[in-house]
Structures are given as C-alpha cells and as structure tokens.
Design an enzyme around this catalytic site. Structure first.
Site, short mmCIF file in Angstrom:
data_model
loop_
_atom_site.label_atom_id
_atom_site.label_comp_id
_atom_site.label_asym_id
_atom_site.label_seq_id
_atom_site.Cartn_x
_atom_site.Cartn_y
_atom_site.Cartn_z
N HIS A 47 26.62 23.82 -16.07
CA HIS A 47 26.08 25.03 -16.79
C HIS A 47 26.34 26.53 -16.28
O HIS A 47 26.35 27.34 -16.90
CB HIS A 47 24.76 24.69 -17.01
CG HIS A 47 23.87 24.81 -16.08
ND1 HIS A 47 23.76 23.96 -14.76
CD2 HIS A 47 22.89 26.11 -15.49
CE1 HIS A 47 22.74 24.64 -14.06
NE2 HIS A 47 22.56 25.70 -14.28
N ASP A 78 26.38 17.80 -15.48
CA ASP A 78 25.98 18.89 -15.06
C ASP A 78 26.69 19.31 -13.50
O ASP A 78 25.86 19.85 -12.84
CB ASP A 78 24.67 19.31 -15.22
CG ASP A 78 24.27 20.84 -15.27
OD1 ASP A 78 25.30 21.43 -15.09
OD2 ASP A 78 23.18 21.20 -15.52
N SER A 156 19.89 27.74 -10.13
CA SER A 156 20.54 26.52 -10.31
C SER A 156 21.89 26.26 -9.98
O SER A 156 22.70 27.36 -9.87
CB SER A 156 20.46 26.37 -11.86
OG SER A 156 20.69 27.21 -12.46
#
Length: 461
Positions: A47, A78, A156
């Site tokens: 992402h 991901d 992240s």
C-alpha cells in the site's frame, strides 16, 4: 541493532478515477517506511507504493534521497520489494535477517517514520493476537499478528523487530482502538520472497470456494459424516479457481494438507495457535499441489488441487492498473469492481442492492465470469431517453449473455445493423449501428475523451 537499515519511502501516486474511467485523479504525495533486508533490497508494504509514479528513499545516515523503483509486489499480502536505482546508496547498510513467527506475549519493536516528526520512531509492545484477519489493502483473509504498539500513517511498511530480526511488516491499525496495530507475519513474508527469488507468481493462492461451518449435529448427520469427522461444507465453487472441477457443492472438506478441519472452520496451525483453515494458503505458492480430504456422500476421498491465484466475480481492490472501460454511443460501461462500488459514499449502504449482493455472494460460472455495468451516460441525441438506465448490469447483447467484459465488447463491435442491450432490471437499449458510427468521434470529442476503450480492450480477439 538493524534500525539503521530502516528507511523512509517517499511516493508520488496517481489513482484511477472510477467515476470517469478514461482519466486519473490528481497525483498525491505520501510517505511510508521500509527496511533493508539481506540482498540489498528494501521490504515495505504494497500500500506504500501502490499506483506509484515516482519513488524515493531516504536512510537515517544521510539527508539526501535516492531514486527507487518497485521490483516485486504482492497486493494480497500487502508486501513489496523496492530497489534503489544507485545500488551503492545502501553500501553502508547491512540487511536485516528475517526471523520466525513470534509467540503470544513476545516483546517486539515497531520502527518507522510516523507523521508528526522527521526522525525515526521506535515503539515497543507485545504480540497480543495471531490469527487470520482481513487485510484492508486487498480484502484477502490471511494470517496476521496484532501488536499493542502504535502504528500510525507513515509508520506502515516499516519493520517489526524481535531479537534484531524482522518478524513482521506493519500494515494497518485497528479502527476505534488506541495503540493496536497489525503486522504481516514471517510465513507470508518468506513465501513472498521465495516467490520473487524463484520467478513465481507473487500473489497468495486461493481454493476458490465458499464454505459453511458444520457445528449443527443434524446437518452433519444429513451429510453422512461419522462420529469422528469434522469439517466444513462446500457451498460454492468459483469457475477458474483451484477447486473448480475437483470439489463439488455439498462436499465436506475434512482436512487440508493433513491438518484436520474443525466444524468452526479452524485448524491447529502450530501448537497453541488455532485459526481458520485457509491460513495454510499463506505459506503456499501458485502452481503447487495441495492435498485435500473430502467426504462426498458415502465416500471419503483424497483429492489434489493445483493452486491458482484468487479470483472473484466482483474483483476486490485493484492497483497499478487502469479500470477497464468501453464507451459506445455515449454509454459508459465498466467491469463491476469494489473500486467502482467505492465511488458511493458509504458504499456498503448506498450502492445499488444488486451490486452489493453480487459483491458479497456472486459466484463465477463458465457463463458469467465478469459483470459489465452501464455506469454513466454521456448525453447525446443518439442516447436520449436512456439517461435513467445507468448503474444496471448488462444481461444480454443481441440476445447473448456476455461471458466477460472482452466478450461484451466483441458482441457490440460485431453487430452489423442494431445493438440491443438488455439490462438486469428490465431496461432495454436499442442503437442503430450506422448512426452510432457516424456520431462516434463527435461524442468522444465533445467530452474530451481520446479513446472509446481502455488499453486492455484495445484488441478484442
């Protein structure tokens, strides 16, 4: 510590506009984190770099940014691998090794560059849960680990360390909860890296089935199960999936790769860890053979499936590709996807009920592998009176149900006199082919549209 190998990732991304599929949205800038692993590659979240048009990375030891590019990506799990254009940029960094799946209550450190500052951030916590969970980036249900340490925007894609080894990649935080985040665990990371190294398909395979739990004893007796058996009932099998032609609706799936399936969908993945049976797929590659034990009526069978990528009648989140679209007589057609559903605010409540039912419960069949939707009508004399028929799916073109979007385009292009389009809620569109061809370019020019179809539909075989 390997913290000096944690980098900040700067991405410029440009996402498709599913309201107007012939164009893209305004480019946006964002940041994330990543970690240099063995081999001089940067491991981060998919992402972080999805739909990226320009990438840079910055290391702790220097203020300058280096140009970078994606070398492999797995949207399902991901995960992504990024390489710096100038490999010498990372010469002073020793790649971090990959560790094993941690246990509950193990202490871990989440490292990255969350918003609110420029320097690296280290937060500590413990692993509080390990189970199959839904990944927001892909909507796949895969193994994940929950940690009670802050994972915020910018954080992240960064590593989670235990004993100086990477035991996870931070990928999402839980909504309405403080200091609770989730990480991609080592089995999925190792599977991804192995796939890249071996030149295999990077995505996580799927069985392509829907199942029903068997906690009701009367239902188990009805299916012919013995006292010692447990499992799940096969409720649907998707065409083109791993189980197509092998499993049947009504089969009872008893075991997967030798692991007994409980009536509540779970298996013992390792001592002390029980979670959904499809956890095993996160350790397997597309193309591998997987053994299943099945009860089919009075028979107990052992069957094998060749694992294939995940498929849905209504595709879930998609990245790094433009939406499929086709414009005919000012009528704009698209594939029904979750991305198109997301054009409605709170789409799970406000999107057409037909679309929501197909998203949640639709099954791919040989006759219907994709859904074509009339999404917009660009006003013109040729389509007057049809303006209320948008947001319906196509049932037939000249009496033939289209198998997929390419088949739909082929049917329309092949019409020599009249195009008759039947819609799912009873609407009927009749177009004169000669009139449409005479006005085709003028309609596109009026709305500043260069092509009548997306690149993937440019050549309809």
């Amino acid at each position: 510590m390997h913290y000096h190998g944690v980098v900040r990732v700067y991405a410029t991304t440009q996402t498709p506009d599913h309201d107007n599929p012939w164009q893209s949205r305004t480019p946006q800038a964002s940041t994330g984190s990543g970690v240099v692993i063995e081999g001089g590659r940067i491991l981060t979240g998919a992402h972080v770099v999805a739909n990226a048009t320009f990438l840079q990375v910055q290391k702790i030891s220097a203020p300058d940014k280096a140009l970078a590019h994606v070398i492999a990506i797995c949207h399902d799990a991901d995960l992504a691998l990024v390489a710096v254009d100038d490999p010498s940029f990372l010469d002073d960094i020793e790649g971090a090794p990959l560790g094993e799946l941690p246990h509950l209550r193990d202490k871990v450190s989440v490292v990255g560059y969350p918003i609110g500052g420029e320097e690296i951030s280290i937060t500590e916590g413990v692993v509080s849960r390990i189970e199959v969970q839904r990944y927001s980036h892909s909507q796949r249900v895969l193994l994940a680990a929950t940690v009670d340490a802050a994972i915020n925007p910018g954080n992240s894609g960064g590593p989670v360390f235990r004993d100086e080894k990477v035991v996870g990649i931070a990928f999402q935080k839980l909504d309405n909860a403080d200091n609770i985040g989730e990480m991609v665990p080592p089995p999925l990371i190792r599977r991804f890296l192995d796939a890249v190294d071996q030149g295999l398909h990077p995505e996580v395979p799927s069985l392509g089935i829907a199942v029903q739990g068997l906690e009701n004893p009367t239902l188990r007796r009805h299916l012919g199960m013995t006292a010692g058996e447990s499992g799940v009932r096969v409720a649907a099998v998707d065409f083109g999936g791993s189980a197509w032609g092998v499993l049947k609706v009504g089969d009872v799936l008893l075991a997967i790769d030798g692991l007994k399936i409980a009536n509540n969908h779970t298996v013992s993945f390792r001592p002390g860890l029980r979670t959904r049976f499809d956890v095993l797929l996160g350790t397997r590659q597309v193309g591998e053979i997987l053994a299943l034990e099945v009860r089919r009526g009075a028979e107990r069978l052992t069957v094998q499936v060749t694992l294939k990528p995940h498929t849905d009648l209504v595709p879930r989140n998609q990245y790094d590709q433009a939406p499929s679209s086709f414009i005919h007589a000012g009528l704009v057609f698209q594939r029904l996807t979750r991305d198109y559903l997301a054009t409605w605010n709170q789409w799970w409540k406000q999107a057409p009920k037909e679309f929501l039912h197909l998203y949640y419960s639709g099954v791919r069949t040989p006759e219907r592998q994709e859904l074509v939707v009339l999404t917009h009508i660009l006003a013109d004399a040729i389509n007057q009176g049809y303006d209320h028929l948008h947001d319906e799916s196509v049932a037939a073109v000249n009496g033939v149900q289209p198998r997929d979007f390419m088949d739909f385009v082929r049917l329309v292009d092949a019409a020599d006199a009249t195009v008759i389009i039947e819609l799912s809620r009873g609407g009927l569109i009749v177009l004169d082919v000669a009139e449409e061809r005479a006005n085709h370019r003028a309609i596109l020019d009026r709305y500043n549209i260069a092509q009548d179809r997306s690149r993937d539909l440019a050549v309809a075989p």
